[in-house]
Design an enzyme around this catalytic site. Structure first.
Site, PDB file in Angstrom:
ATOM      1  N   ASP A  20      73.791 -34.284 -49.367  1.00  0.00           N
ATOM      2  CA  ASP A  20      72.548 -34.029 -50.402  1.00  0.00           C
ATOM      3  C   ASP A  20      72.455 -32.294 -49.937  1.00  0.00           C
ATOM      4  O   ASP A  20      71.847 -31.779 -49.100  1.00  0.00           O
ATOM      5  CB  ASP A  20      71.274 -34.750 -49.995  1.00  0.00           C
ATOM      6  N   HIS A 135      54.075 -30.488 -48.459  1.00  0.00           N
ATOM      7  CA  HIS A 135      54.297 -31.019 -49.749  1.00  0.00           C
ATOM      8  C   HIS A 135      53.980 -32.388 -49.661  1.00  0.00           C
ATOM      9  O   HIS A 135      53.957 -32.927 -50.733  1.00  0.00           O
ATOM     10  CB  HIS A 135      55.899 -30.752 -50.279  1.00  0.00           C
ATOM     11  N   ASP A 172      54.186 -20.023 -46.682  1.00  0.00           N
ATOM     12  CA  ASP A 172      55.486 -20.515 -47.042  1.00  0.00           C
ATOM     13  C   ASP A 172      55.723 -20.049 -48.276  1.00  0.00           C
ATOM     14  O   ASP A 172      54.982 -19.966 -49.136  1.00  0.00           O
ATOM     15  CB  ASP A 172      55.416 -22.170 -46.782  1.00  0.00           C
ATOM     16  N   HIS A 174      57.046 -21.954 -50.853  1.00  0.00           N
ATOM     17  CA  HIS A 174      56.763 -23.039 -51.683  1.00  0.00           C
ATOM     18  C   HIS A 174      55.334 -23.438 -51.992  1.00  0.00           C
ATOM     19  O   HIS A 174      54.657 -23.080 -51.046  1.00  0.00           O
ATOM     20  CB  HIS A 174      57.728 -24.169 -51.368  1.00  0.00           C
ATOM     21  N   ASP A 265      60.372 -19.268 -44.817  1.00  0.00           N
ATOM     22  CA  ASP A 265      61.310 -19.240 -46.222  1.00  0.00           C
ATOM     23  C   ASP A 265      60.773 -18.080 -47.076  1.00  0.00           C
ATOM     24  O   ASP A 265      61.531 -18.107 -47.915  1.00  0.00           O
ATOM     25  CB  ASP A 265      61.466 -20.533 -46.996  1.00  0.00           C
ATOM     26  N   TYR A 305      64.735 -21.529 -43.509  1.00  0.00           N
ATOM     27  CA  TYR A 305      65.891 -21.979 -43.395  1.00  0.00           C
ATOM     28  C   TYR A 305      67.131 -20.939 -43.231  1.00  0.00           C
ATOM     29  O   TYR A 305      68.227 -21.520 -43.087  1.00  0.00           O
ATOM     30  CB  TYR A 305      66.177 -22.691 -44.724  1.00  0.00           C
TER      31      TYR A 305
END
Ligand code: X5A
Ligand code: ZN
Length: 655
Positions: A20, A135, A172, A174, A265, A305
Site C-alpha cells: 500500500d 486523525h 503536523d 496534516h 512531516d 516520514y
C-alpha cells in the site's frame, strides 16, 4: 525541573503487511531513528525515561465509542486478509495484529506524560509513539491513526486533573480533523492546527480544514485552522504564524497545559509535507510555547516520514524542552505572500472571538513612512542581547525635536537575498553549536538585588583588569566613580565570557547614574569583541540615549521610553508601561537559566493609547522588518481607519 521521555519498544511492532504505497511511509524505523539520534546526542540520557503503559478501556472511552474500541481490540486475532479488508473500510489505515497493543501504549504514553507534568515530577516532556493519533475520530481510524492520543490526553487532563483550559498545538503538516471534531464545541480546549491545504486539494480534502472553520456553539473561536495553500513554507512562515496568530490567542486564552501534536512531516525533506522548515525551527516553536502554561508542555509524536529530518527535529524539540537555547535559524526571515494571506485570513476569521486580534485589527497600516524603505534587511538575528533596566532618575535631556536624520545601514549584517539551499544540503549540516558550559552567571555589586535571586545561581567572582576597565571608562564622566568602575569591570568580564562561548547568559548591575555610559561601553565592547549584531532592550527611561554607531549592527529597543518613535529601523522606542521592581532581577535570572516565566494570567487588555503607539510603530517599521508584516501591502490603501490613525497621538510625526 526536568523533561520526561516516554517510550516503549513494543510500539515498533506494528507495520504494514501488504502493499500500500500510501501507508508504507508509517514504519517502525521512525521510532528507532528518532530514539537512536536522541541517544547519540546525549539527549535521551538527560531525560527522565518513562516506560509507556497501556491506556485502559475507560481512558480510551474518554473520546472513543465502546463499539469502536472493541472493534480495534478484535484486530488482535485477525488473519492478514481480514486485517486488510477491515483496513480498507477506513481512509489511509493499516491494521496489524499488534495494532491494539501499540495504540493502547501510544495513548497510555500521553497519559503518563500528562501525569508526570501535572504532578510536578517534570516540567515538560515528549512521548515517542506509534501509531499517531490526531486523525482518529470517535468511531473511526484515519490517516495512520487508531486512537487519538492527544485528544485522550486533553480529556484526561480535564477529568482526572480538573484542568479548565488546555491548548493543543498541532504542528503536523496534516489537519488533525479528529481532534477538531472531538472538541469542536468545547471552549476548554483551544485547538490550533496549520496544515498543507492547497485550497482543498490536499489530503484529507476537507472543507472544514479551512480558516473559516472556527468551532461551534460554546466552542466558537476555539478551533483555529491555518491552511497553507502552497508547499515550501519555511522557518519565517512558521514563526510568523506563531507570532501573529497562535501566540496572541494563546496568551489571551491563558492555558494551564499545552499539548503538542508534534508531527514532523512539516519539516524539510518530508515527502508528505513538501515544506522547507529546518529542524532548528522546531526548537524555536517549542521555545515559543514554553512561555505558556508555566512551561507545562507535553509533546506527542504524530507524523514525520523523512527519517533524517524527523530524527533531527525530534532532537531539536527535546533539546529545547531540556532548556537549551535554540540554535539560530537559517535563511532570510521573510514570510512568503501565500503564508501572509493564510495568516491574514485566519486572523480575520478569528477576530470576532479574540480581543487580541480586534485590537491589532482596529486600524490598518499608517501610511506615510519616515524611514525610506530602501534597506533590504529584514532579518535581524542578533548574536548578543543586552537588557537594561534603568531606574528612572534625572529627567531626559533628549529632545524629540533634535533627532538626527535616520541613518540607514549599508549593512554588514544585511543578508543578501540568497536562494534557499536545497533540502539535502540543509540537512547535511546539522547545527552543532556546543552549549556554553555555564548557563547563567550573575555579576552583581548591589546586595539588595542579590536578595531576590534564586539561591543557586552562580555568582561571578571575576572582573576585567583594572587598567582595561579604566581605559573603557575614561571617555565617560559618569563612570569615574569607584562604584561604577567596579560594576563595569564585572560587566566586561561577563561580556567576554559570553562572547568567548563559556557563558550563555548573565546579569550585571550598575548604578543608575552610570547606566547609559555603561551601556555605551557594553555595546562597543560587544561589537569589538566579535559580535556581528547586538540587540539592546531598555526598560524604562535612560538619562540619555545610547551612543549608537548607526551602522545597523545594533538594534536598540526602548520599552517604556518617552514616546513612540522610530528614529531608524534600528532605533525604536515605545512608551508602554513597565514596572521595574527589584523582583525583576530574580525573574530575569530564572528565565535566563531556562525556567518558564510566570503566567501572565487572564489577558489584561492594553490601553487604547498603548495600542495606538504600537500600531504607529508597526506602520513605521513594517516596510523594513518583514517579520512585522501581518497584512498584505495593498490592504493598507483600502483601510478606512488609516487616516484617522495619522491624526492620533503620534499622527504629527508620520511625515
Ligand atoms: C499522522 C499523519 C498522514 C496520513 C496521510 C495519508 N498521517 N495520505 O501524518
Ligand atoms: Zn501528518
Amino acid at each position: 525541573m526536568g523533561t520526561a521521555l516516554v517510550y516503549h519498544e513494543d510500539m515498533t511492532a506494528t507495520r504494514l503487511l501488504w502493499d500500500d504505497p500510501e501507508c508504507e511511509i508509517e514504519r517502525p524505523e521512525r521510532l528507532t531513528a528518532a530514539l537512536d539520534r536522541l541517544r547519540q546526542r546525549g539527549l535521551e540520557q538527560r531525560c527522565l525515561r518513562l516506560s509507556a503503559r497501556e491506556a485502559s478501556k475507560e481512558e480510551l472511552g474518554l473520546v472513543h465509542s465502546p463499539e469502536y474500541v472493541s472493534l480495534v481490540r478484535k484486530t488482535q486475532v485477525l488473519g492478514e486478509e481480514e486485517l486488510q479488508a477491515l483496513s480498507g473500510q477506513f481512509d489511509a489505515i493499516y491494521f496489524h495484529p499488534s495494532t491494539f497493543h501499540c495504540a493502547r501504549l501510544a495513548a497510555g504514553a500521553g497519559l503518563q506524560l500528562v501525569d508526570a507534568v501535572l504532578t510536578g515530577a517534570v516540567q515538560n516532556g515528549l512521548a515517542l509513539v506509534r501509531p499517531p493519533g490526531h486523525h482518529s475520530q470517535r468511531a473511526a481510524a484515519n490517516g495512520f491513526c487508531v486512537f487519538n492520543n492527544v485528544a485522550i490526553a486533553a480529556a484526561y487532563a480535564k477529568q482526572k486533573h480538573g484542568l479548565h483550559r488546555i491548548l493543543i498545538v498541532d504542528w503536523d503538516v496534516h489537519h488533525g480533523q479528529g481532534i477538531q471534531y472531538l472538541f469542536e464545541d468545547d471552549p476548554s480546549v483551544l485547538y490550533f492546527s496549520w496544515h498543507r491545504y492547497e485550497h482543498g486539494r490536499f489530503w484529507p480534502f476537507l472543507r472544514e480544514s479551512d480558516a473559516d472553520a472556527v468551532g461551534r456553539g460554546q466552542g466558537l473561536g476555539f478551533t483555529v485552522n491555518l491552511p497553507w495553500n502552497q508547499v515550501g513554507m519555511g522557518n519565517a512562515d512558521y514563526v510568523a504564524a506563531f507570532l501573529h496568530l497562535l501566540l496572541p490567542l494563546a496568551f489571551e486564552f491563558d492555558p494551564e497545559l499545552v499539548l503538542v501534536s508534534a508531527g514532523f512531516d512539516s519539516a524539510i525533506g518530508d515527502p508528505e509535507g513538501q515544506m522547507q522548515a529546518t529542524p532548528e525551527c522546531f526548537a524555536h516553536l517549542t521555545h515559543l510555547l514554553q512561555v505558556l502554561a508555566g512551561g507545562r508542555v507535553c509533546a506527542m509524536l504524530e507524523g514525520g516520514y523523512h527519517l533524517e529530518s524527523l530524527a533531527e527535529s525530534v532532537c531539536m524539540t527535546v533539546q529545547t524542552l531540556l532548556g537549551d537555547p535554540a540554535p539560530p535559524l537559517s535563511g532570510l526571515m521573510v514570510p512568503c505572500q501565500s503564508a501572509l494571506e493564510s495568516i491574514q485570513s485566519a486572523r480575520a476569521a478569528q477576530a470576532p472571538y479574540w480581543k487580541s486580534l480586534q485590537l491589532q485589527g482596529q486600524c490598518g497600516q499608517v501610511l506615510g513612512c519616515r524611514i525610506p524603505p530602501q534597506a533590504p534587511c529584514s532579518g535581524y538575528d542578533s548574536e548578543l542581547s543586552l537588557d537594561v533596566t534603568p531606574v528612572p532618575t534625572s529627567p531626559s535631556t533628549h529632545s524629540p525635536e533634535g533627532r538626527p536624520p535616520p541613518l540607514l545601514p549599508g549593512g554588514p549584517m544585511c543578508k543578501a537575498a540568497v536562494p534557499a539551499p536545497a533540502p539535502s544540503s540543509l540537512l547535511d549540516q546539522p547545527c552543532l553549536c556546543p552549549a556554553p558550559s555555564v548557563r547563567t552567571t550573575v555579576a552583581l555589586t548591589a546586595p539588595d538585588i542579590t536578595l531576590v535571586l534564586p539561591p543557586d545561581v552562580i555568582q561571578q567572582e571575576g572582573s576585567a583588569l583594572r587598567e582595561e576597565t579604566e581605559a573603557w571608562a575614561r571617555p565617560h564622566e559618569s563612570l569615574a566613580r569607584e562604584e561604577a568602575l567596579t560594576a563595569l569591570g564585572k560587566l566586561l568580564y561577563l561580556l567576554d565570557g559570553m562572547l568567548d562561548g563559556q557563558v550563555n547568559s548573565g546579569i550585571a548591575a550598575t548604578p543608575a547614574s552610570a547606566a547609559a555610559a555603561t551601556l555605551d561601553v557594553a555595546i562597543q565592547r560587544g561589537l569589538s569583541h566579535g559580535a556581528q549584531r547586538l540587540l539592546c532592550v531598555a526598560l524604562g527611561q535612560l538619562d540619555r540615549p545610547p551612543d549608537l554607531a548607526h551602522d545597523g549592527r545594533t538594534l536598540w529597543l526602548n520599552i517604556g521610553g518617552k514616546e513612540a518613535a522610530a528614529l531608524s529601523m534600528f532605533h525604536v522606542s515605545t512608551p508602554l508601561p513597565v514596572d521595574s521592581t527589584p523582583q525583576l532581577a530574580g525573574i530575569l535570572a530564572r528565565v535566563l537559566r531556562g525556567e518558564a516565566p510566570p503566567s501572565l494570567g487572564p489577558s489584561s487588555v492594553a490601553s487604547p493609547e498603548d495600542v495606538q503607539a504600537l500600531m504607529y510603530l508597526r506602520g513605521q517599521l513594517e516596510p523594513q522588518w518583514k517579520m512585522l508584516q501581518v497584512r498584505l501591502i495593498a490592504e493598507a490603501w483600502l483601510c478606512p481607519g488609516a487616516r484617522l490613525c495619522r491624526r492620533g497621538r503620534w499622527g504629527g510625526q508620520g511625515k
